[in-house]
Design an enzyme around this catalytic site. Sequence first.
Site, PDB file in Angstrom:
ATOM      1  N   LYS A  36       0.274  -1.383   0.025  1.00  0.00           N
ATOM      2  CA  LYS A  36       0.351  -0.185   0.197  1.00  0.00           C
ATOM      3  C   LYS A  36       1.101   1.048  -0.048  1.00  0.00           C
ATOM      4  O   LYS A  36       2.428   0.988   0.384  1.00  0.00           O
ATOM      5  CB  LYS A  36      -1.017   0.384   1.108  1.00  0.00           C
ATOM      6  CG  LYS A  36      -2.073  -1.676   1.442  1.00  0.00           C
ATOM      7  CD  LYS A  36      -2.905  -1.559   2.821  1.00  0.00           C
ATOM      8  CE  LYS A  36      -3.657  -2.335   2.016  1.00  0.00           C
ATOM      9  NZ  LYS A  36      -4.547  -1.765   3.372  1.00  0.00           N
ATOM     10  N   TYR A  78     -12.407  -2.367  -3.844  1.00  0.00           N
ATOM     11  CA  TYR A  78     -13.497  -2.219  -2.212  1.00  0.00           C
ATOM     12  C   TYR A  78     -14.660  -2.589  -1.764  1.00  0.00           C
ATOM     13  O   TYR A  78     -14.710  -1.987  -1.272  1.00  0.00           O
ATOM     14  CB  TYR A  78     -11.849  -1.555  -1.193  1.00  0.00           C
ATOM     15  CG  TYR A  78     -10.618  -1.190  -0.695  1.00  0.00           C
ATOM     16  CD1 TYR A  78     -11.003  -2.806   0.276  1.00  0.00           C
ATOM     17  CD2 TYR A  78      -9.986  -0.830  -0.877  1.00  0.00           C
ATOM     18  CE1 TYR A  78      -9.542  -3.306   0.477  1.00  0.00           C
ATOM     19  CE2 TYR A  78      -8.637  -1.296  -0.124  1.00  0.00           C
ATOM     20  CZ  TYR A  78      -8.658  -2.341   0.295  1.00  0.00           C
ATOM     21  OH  TYR A  78      -7.741  -2.685   0.753  1.00  0.00           O
ATOM     22  N   ASN A 100      -2.191   0.782   7.525  1.00  0.00           N
ATOM     23  CA  ASN A 100      -1.704  -0.582   7.593  1.00  0.00           C
ATOM     24  C   ASN A 100      -1.114  -1.045   6.267  1.00  0.00           C
ATOM     25  O   ASN A 100      -0.638  -2.756   6.572  1.00  0.00           O
ATOM     26  CB  ASN A 100      -2.524  -1.215   7.483  1.00  0.00           C
ATOM     27  CG  ASN A 100      -3.043  -2.051   6.738  1.00  0.00           C
ATOM     28  OD1 ASN A 100      -3.144  -1.250   6.089  1.00  0.00           O
ATOM     29  ND2 ASN A 100      -4.335  -2.476   7.883  1.00  0.00           N
ATOM     30  N   HIS A 115      -2.225  -5.858   2.154  1.00  0.00           N
ATOM     31  CA  HIS A 115      -3.672  -6.101   1.410  1.00  0.00           C
ATOM     32  C   HIS A 115      -3.132  -7.678   1.551  1.00  0.00           C
ATOM     33  O   HIS A 115      -2.584  -8.037   0.696  1.00  0.00           O
ATOM     34  CB  HIS A 115      -4.270  -5.284   0.591  1.00  0.00           C
ATOM     35  CG  HIS A 115      -5.569  -6.684   0.418  1.00  0.00           C
ATOM     36  ND1 HIS A 115      -6.519  -6.734   0.734  1.00  0.00           N
ATOM     37  CD2 HIS A 115      -5.326  -6.633  -1.188  1.00  0.00           C
ATOM     38  CE1 HIS A 115      -7.118  -7.515   0.003  1.00  0.00           C
ATOM     39  NE2 HIS A 115      -6.426  -7.804  -1.028  1.00  0.00           N
ATOM     40  N   GLU A 163      -9.359 -11.573  -7.385  1.00  0.00           N
ATOM     41  CA  GLU A 163      -8.924  -9.769  -7.350  1.00  0.00           C
ATOM     42  C   GLU A 163      -7.915  -9.782  -7.961  1.00  0.00           C
ATOM     43  O   GLU A 163      -6.614  -9.163  -8.550  1.00  0.00           O
ATOM     44  CB  GLU A 163      -8.559  -9.405  -6.111  1.00  0.00           C
ATOM     45  CG  GLU A 163      -9.367  -9.116  -5.001  1.00  0.00           C
ATOM     46  CD  GLU A 163      -9.367  -9.209  -3.199  1.00  0.00           C
ATOM     47  OE1 GLU A 163      -8.030 -10.214  -2.628  1.00  0.00           O
ATOM     48  OE2 GLU A 163      -9.752  -9.286  -2.632  1.00  0.00           O
TER      49      GLU A 163
HETATM   50  P1  RTP Z   1      -7.107  -5.796   3.713  1.00  0.00           P
HETATM   51  O1  RTP Z   1      -8.575  -5.955   2.924  1.00  0.00           O
HETATM   52  O2  RTP Z   1      -6.584  -4.558   2.846  1.00  0.00           O
HETATM   53  O3  RTP Z   1      -6.245  -6.482   3.484  1.00  0.00           O
HETATM   54  O4  RTP Z   1      -7.422  -5.580   5.340  1.00  0.00           O
HETATM   55  P2  RTP Z   1      -7.597  -6.542   6.010  1.00  0.00           P
HETATM   56  O5  RTP Z   1      -8.645  -7.698   5.855  1.00  0.00           O
HETATM   57  O6  RTP Z   1      -7.368  -7.207   6.850  1.00  0.00           O
HETATM   58  O7  RTP Z   1      -9.348  -5.731   6.884  1.00  0.00           O
HETATM   59  P3  RTP Z   1     -10.128  -5.326   6.013  1.00  0.00           P
HETATM   60  O8  RTP Z   1     -11.362  -5.575   7.342  1.00  0.00           O
HETATM   61  O9  RTP Z   1     -10.923  -6.328   4.666  1.00  0.00           O
HETATM   62  O10 RTP Z   1     -10.486  -3.662   5.576  1.00  0.00           O
HETATM   63  C1  RTP Z   1     -10.246  -3.419   4.825  1.00  0.00           C
HETATM   64  C2  RTP Z   1      -8.749  -1.871   4.599  1.00  0.00           C
HETATM   65  O11 RTP Z   1      -9.096  -1.245   5.046  1.00  0.00           O
HETATM   66  C3  RTP Z   1      -9.293  -0.261   6.559  1.00  0.00           C
HETATM   67  N1  RTP Z   1      -9.584  -0.007   7.126  1.00  0.00           N
HETATM   68  N2  RTP Z   1      -9.997   1.341   8.003  1.00  0.00           N
HETATM   69  N3  RTP Z   1     -10.332   3.075  10.031  1.00  0.00           N
HETATM   70  C4  RTP Z   1     -11.091   1.847  10.036  1.00  0.00           C
HETATM   71  O12 RTP Z   1     -12.164   1.128  11.106  1.00  0.00           O
HETATM   72  C5  RTP Z   1     -10.493   1.155   9.190  1.00  0.00           C
HETATM   73  N4  RTP Z   1     -11.430  -0.399   9.283  1.00  0.00           N
HETATM   74  C6  RTP Z   1     -10.807  -1.023   7.792  1.00  0.00           C
HETATM   75  C7  RTP Z   1      -7.668  -0.272   6.460  1.00  0.00           C
HETATM   76  O13 RTP Z   1      -6.510  -0.406   5.543  1.00  0.00           O
HETATM   77  C8  RTP Z   1      -8.098  -2.135   6.014  1.00  0.00           C
HETATM   78  O14 RTP Z   1      -6.782  -3.009   5.904  1.00  0.00           O
HETATM   79 MG    MG Z   2     -10.133  -7.674   3.713  1.00  0.00          MG
END
Ligand code: RTP
Ligand code: MG
Length: 140
Positions: free
Chosen positions: A11, A51, A114, A117, A128
């Site tokens: 990212k 997303y 973070n 992804h 994807e």
């Molecule tokens: P990713 O999809 O990016 O691999 O991350 P993940 O599965 O661990 O988390 P996900 O729940 O799918 O959330 C996607 C991305 O959204 C951002 N996020 N921001 N500000 C917030 O509360 C928040 N929550 C999620 C993060 O960049 C997350 O990786």
């Molecule tokens: Mg995710």
Amino acid sequence: MAVQRTFSIIKPDATNRNLTGAINAVIEKAGLRIIAQRRIQMSQAQAEEFYGVHKERPFFGELVEFMTSAPVVVQVLEGENGVAAYRDVMGATNPADAADGTIRKLFALSIGENSVHGSDSAENAEIEIAQFFTADQIVG
Ligand code: RTP
Ligand code: MG
């Protein structure tokens, strides 16, 4: 468990800090092979599509803005149980909760910024990967 492919993005917070190589070193040390890789500037439409599952969430606008704020590196990774293996190496979404040695523990700045992804299922990995790579660009 068989060899499986997953989709990864390094990212903008990580590309901005010149961490592509450091993150790839962690990926490879974990036994995952980088079988396709390209650096791109994501468009707003690409980020919104990618997303789309989060479009009703309060952080959606911020997330799209972040993902288009600087170049990203899109990748296809392959390894034993690849989807789960990469999720393990990535660590928890919030770096405060991420285990020692994971990419997010080592490099992430916050829950939003973070660093990486990774696909959350084999089905989503296929979707994807197809969004960013054609079959001939993936050399396993
Ligand atoms: P990713 O999809 O990016 O691999 O991350 P993940 O599965 O661990 O988390 P996900 O729940 O799918 O959330 C996607 C991305 O959204 C951002 N996020 N921001 N500000 C917030 O509360 C928040 N929550 C999620 C993060 O960049 C997350 O990786
Ligand atoms: Mg995710």
